[in-house]
Design an enzyme around this catalytic site. Structure first.
Site, PDB file in Angstrom:
ATOM      1  N   LYS A 251       2.225  -2.808   7.494  1.00  0.00           N
ATOM      2  CA  LYS A 251       1.098  -3.676   7.862  1.00  0.00           C
ATOM      3  C   LYS A 251      -0.060  -3.283   6.961  1.00  0.00           C
ATOM      4  O   LYS A 251      -0.683  -2.240   7.150  1.00  0.00           O
ATOM      5  CB  LYS A 251       0.723  -3.504   9.329  1.00  0.00           C
ATOM      6  CG  LYS A 251      -0.392  -4.444   9.754  1.00  0.00           C
ATOM      7  CD  LYS A 251      -0.666  -4.329  11.237  1.00  0.00           C
ATOM      8  CE  LYS A 251      -1.553  -5.441  11.740  1.00  0.00           C
ATOM      9  NZ  LYS A 251      -2.781  -5.622  10.997  1.00  0.00           N
ATOM     10  N   ARG A 416       1.016 -17.018  18.830  1.00  0.00           N
ATOM     11  CA  ARG A 416       1.077 -15.576  18.999  1.00  0.00           C
ATOM     12  C   ARG A 416       2.210 -15.327  19.968  1.00  0.00           C
ATOM     13  O   ARG A 416       2.216 -15.868  21.059  1.00  0.00           O
ATOM     14  CB  ARG A 416      -0.241 -15.052  19.572  1.00  0.00           C
ATOM     15  CG  ARG A 416      -0.278 -13.541  19.691  1.00  0.00           C
ATOM     16  CD  ARG A 416      -1.592 -13.069  20.270  1.00  0.00           C
ATOM     17  NE  ARG A 416      -2.739 -13.350  19.421  1.00  0.00           N
ATOM     18  CZ  ARG A 416      -3.054 -12.659  18.318  1.00  0.00           C
ATOM     19  NH1 ARG A 416      -2.303 -11.664  17.937  1.00  0.00           N
ATOM     20  NH2 ARG A 416      -4.106 -12.976  17.615  1.00  0.00           N
TER      21      ARG A 416
HETATM   22  P1  AMP Z   1      -4.151  -8.337  13.363  1.00  0.00           P
HETATM   23  O1  AMP Z   1      -5.199  -8.918  12.433  1.00  0.00           O
HETATM   24  O2  AMP Z   1      -4.397  -6.917  13.723  1.00  0.00           O
HETATM   25  O3  AMP Z   1      -3.854  -9.248  14.526  1.00  0.00           O
HETATM   26  O4  AMP Z   1      -2.792  -8.297  12.538  1.00  0.00           O
HETATM   27  C1  AMP Z   1      -2.234  -9.422  11.953  1.00  0.00           C
HETATM   28  C2  AMP Z   1      -2.576  -9.463  10.483  1.00  0.00           C
HETATM   29  O5  AMP Z   1      -1.944  -8.417   9.784  1.00  0.00           O
HETATM   30  C3  AMP Z   1      -2.088 -10.689   9.775  1.00  0.00           C
HETATM   31  O6  AMP Z   1      -2.913 -11.791   9.975  1.00  0.00           O
HETATM   32  C4  AMP Z   1      -2.067 -10.257   8.328  1.00  0.00           C
HETATM   33  O7  AMP Z   1      -3.331 -10.467   7.738  1.00  0.00           O
HETATM   34  C5  AMP Z   1      -1.878  -8.756   8.411  1.00  0.00           C
HETATM   35  N1  AMP Z   1      -0.607  -8.254   7.848  1.00  0.00           N
HETATM   36  C6  AMP Z   1      -0.493  -7.144   7.106  1.00  0.00           C
HETATM   37  N2  AMP Z   1       0.769  -6.902   6.772  1.00  0.00           N
HETATM   38  C7  AMP Z   1       1.519  -7.895   7.307  1.00  0.00           C
HETATM   39  C8  AMP Z   1       2.910  -8.194   7.311  1.00  0.00           C
HETATM   40  N3  AMP Z   1       3.803  -7.400   6.716  1.00  0.00           N
HETATM   41  N4  AMP Z   1       3.311  -9.312   7.977  1.00  0.00           N
HETATM   42  C9  AMP Z   1       2.416 -10.113   8.614  1.00  0.00           C
HETATM   43  N5  AMP Z   1       1.091  -9.874   8.634  1.00  0.00           N
HETATM   44  C10 AMP Z   1       0.636  -8.779   7.989  1.00  0.00           C
END
Ligand code: AMP
Length: 587
Positions: A251, A416
């Site tokens: 991530k 989601r």
């Molecule tokens: P959050 O913003 O904490 O809800 O996490 C989701 C976000 O993580 C996504 O919108 C992407 O911008 C980011 N992200 C980073 N790495 C990945 C990945 N391998 N797959 C999907 N999203 C990712």
């Protein structure tokens, strides 16, 4: 269509917050709307002129609107301002002023929705020195022909203060009832909206082609797909419980970009489906040759990198690009890598219904990896240990944690759900002390670190058993010079087999004689199913591990491995941190 019909509907909707009533008013309105303008009606209902991602802003300032009201009504500006102060709403103030005026004049002509929309659109597009005067002229000409109630809503639209409180879901309910007779078809509309982000367009399709048209609705290049989102989980075990075997991806801590590429043209959308192409001229330039496709939609995380070390940098670095002027310079100053994690459309076909595994396979074929573009690192994980190990690697590379994805599930646009999970490691408390640990193994580096070790496996010293127990992997805090130096020092310590005094469940690219000590800091000590330090002391089947370890720059050549931090010290730090007591007898 007469604008009064729309203004009346606005008026009724403004007076209620009840979803059922709002839906009913919308259904009536849609049934009375000619098909060729339903798209624009839907935009106006949301206080917009075009879908969000086109970025058409009305942006009329209050001062300018007041001048236009004054011009059209002949009322002094001071009086309008007074009325505005009294009512707190400029649209309302305008309607009161025009009320007084209409008692003495005739309306010149009925105004139509088409005319209002076109005028608002022209105003939005005006630029340059004379634009203010032109805007006043356009607005006052509309107000001249408007009834007080119409004027109220024209001004609210212009100023962006029309707040009807209708959610997209309510609009979709109403469209479904008005054109298919049943709210149940809403989910089909929702799908169409999720793949186009354009509710106006969806409204047009159902009005003209009925629900059959909506069923056939396809992804369109340069219309953003609403992104799939992830649920949060707190632990490795929760992932296994919810998903079983799954794909784990790093991530990354950057900006999500949805890249549309067609015949060399590139448009980039953000996670909130804003067009952000202008901030990424480097992506626009390089993508057409970096990708084995001419007609595709891909998702990636754009991440700022340190050009010398290749390390990922935090999100804030990327935000330096968000500026009005000097983007080209910012692009040079804040270089990025583009890390692809999904493909939604390829060669004229939507891949949304295709399973994750196949999408990933396709993605790996499309992306020609180099320093600028790559696929997000991914492994298949089967148990908690696999997840923990990959999580550690990800954190050592400067990532936030992991994304876990179900292998056999499609891409759920706009949703989601539990098909994607995110597992983050937050910095909680700093340990407050550094640790001296023994380098027992290493992993070869990638990218700029190729040819050297990129990550090291470290151990604490267990006095009771006279062994070196693995406690963490560390990959951050190393400059290129340190990596060179460590490579030199460690090359004389490489062993063919793991030294029997090393206690580690992890596999390592190379093993060393447990001799070299380096200093690290960490954010916390946690229980770990894979690391061996203080195994079974705090909890059965668990050891202790360092989270977010970072090399401090000190190679402790003066220290013997047996002088490294001991497991007793690690336990003391852990218990101090958690403020818990445990059975000292077990130590
Ligand atoms: P959050 O913003 O904490 O809800 O996490 C989701 C976000 O993580 C996504 O919108 C992407 O911008 C980011 N992200 C980073 N790495 C990945 C990945 N391998 N797959 C999907 N999203 C990712």
């Amino acid at each position: 269509m007469e604008f009064s019909l729309l203004a009346n509907a606005f008026n009724k909707m403004e007076s209620t917050r009840k979803r059922l009533e709002l839906t009913q008013y919308l259904v009536e309105l849609f049934k009375n709307t000619p098909h060729d303008i339903i798209t624009n009606i839907v935009y106006l209902l949301q206080g917009k002129l075009r879908p969000e991602f086109e970025g058409v802003e009305l942006g009329v300032a209050e001062k300018l609107a007041i001048k236009a009201i004054s011009k059209s009504s002949g009322t002094p500006i001071k009086k309008i301002e007074q009325e505005y102060r009294n009512s707190g709403d400029l649209g309302h103030a305008a309607s009161i002023i025009l009320e007084q005026k209409t008692q003495t004049t005739f309306l010149a002509q009925d105004i139509t929705v088409e005319r209002v929309y076109e005028t608002l659109f022209k105003i939005a597009k005006l630029e340059g020195v004379r634009s203010q005067d032109m805007k006043i002229k356009y607005i006052s000409s509309l107000l001249n022909d408007a009834t007080p109630m119409e004027a109220r809503f024209i001004l609210k639209l212009l100023l962006g203060t029309l707040r009807l409180g209708i959610a997209e879901n309510t609009v979709m309910d109403a469209l479904s009832i008005a054109f298919s007779g049943d709210k149940k078809n809403r989910n089909m509309l929702e799908h169409a909206y999720n793949v186009s982000s354009d509710l106006g367009k969806v409204a047009h399709v159902i009005a003209v082609d009925g629900i059959g048209g909506v069923q056939k609705f396809q992804i369109n290049m340069f219309s953003p797909v609403r992104p799939m989102l992830a649920d949060r989980v707190k632990s490795e075990s929760e992932v296994i419980k919810k998903m079983g075997e799954s794909a784990a991806e790093y991530k990354l801590d950057g900006e999500r970009v949805q890249v549309h590429l067609k015949d060399g043209k590139v448009i980039i959308f953000s996670r909130s489906i804003e067009n952000i192409t202008k901030y990424y001229p480097d992506i626009v330039e390089k993508i057409p040759t970096a990708i084995n496709a001419t007609n595709t939609i891909l998702e990636a995380e754009a991440v700022a990198v340190n050009e010398d070390s290749g390390e990922f940098l935090p999100f804030q670095e990327l935000m330096h690009r968000r500026r009005k002027h000097g983007i080209e310079k910012a692009v040079m100053q804040y270089p990025i890598t583009v890390n692809f994690f999904d493909v939604l459309y390829h060669d004229g076909k939507s891949l949304l219904q295709v399973d994750y595994s196949q999408r990933r396979e396709k993605l790996e074929k499309i992306v020609k990896e180099d320093d600028f573009v790559r696929c997000v690192p991914m492994v298949i994980v089967k148990n908690e240990n696999d997840i923990e190990e990959f999580l550690e690697n990800s954190i050592n590379s400067g990532c936030e944690g992991l994304m876990l994805k179900m292998l056999d599930k499609p891409y759920q646009a706009g949703a989601r759900g539990s098909h994607w999970l995110k597992l983050k490691r937050e910095y909680r408390n700093e340990l407050g002390d550094s640790l001296d640990l023994v380098v027992i193994g290493a992993f070869f580096g990638r990218g700029r670190r190729t040819g050297r070790y990129g990550t090291f496996l470290l151990a604490s010293y267990d006095e009771d058993s006279d062994t070196f127990t693995s406690i963490c992997k560390v990959g951050t805090g190393f400059t290129d010079e340190y990596l060179d130096r460590l490579y030199q020092i460690l090359s004389s310590k490489v062993t063919i087999k793991k030294n029997p005094r090393i206690d580690s469940n992890m596999e390592s690219d190379v093993w060393f004689e447990p001799e070299l000590v380096i200093e690290v800091v960490a954010s916390e000590i946690t229980l770990s199913p894979i690391h061996r330090a203080a195994r079974d002391v705090i909890r059965n089947e668990s050891g202790l591990a360092l989270r977010f370890p970072k090399f401090t720059g000190k190679i402790r050549l003066e220290k013997m491995a047996e002088n490294a931090s001991t497991n007793q010290e690690v336990i003391a730090l852990y218990s101090g941190q958690k403020k818990i007591t445990f059975d000292a007898g077990k130590m």
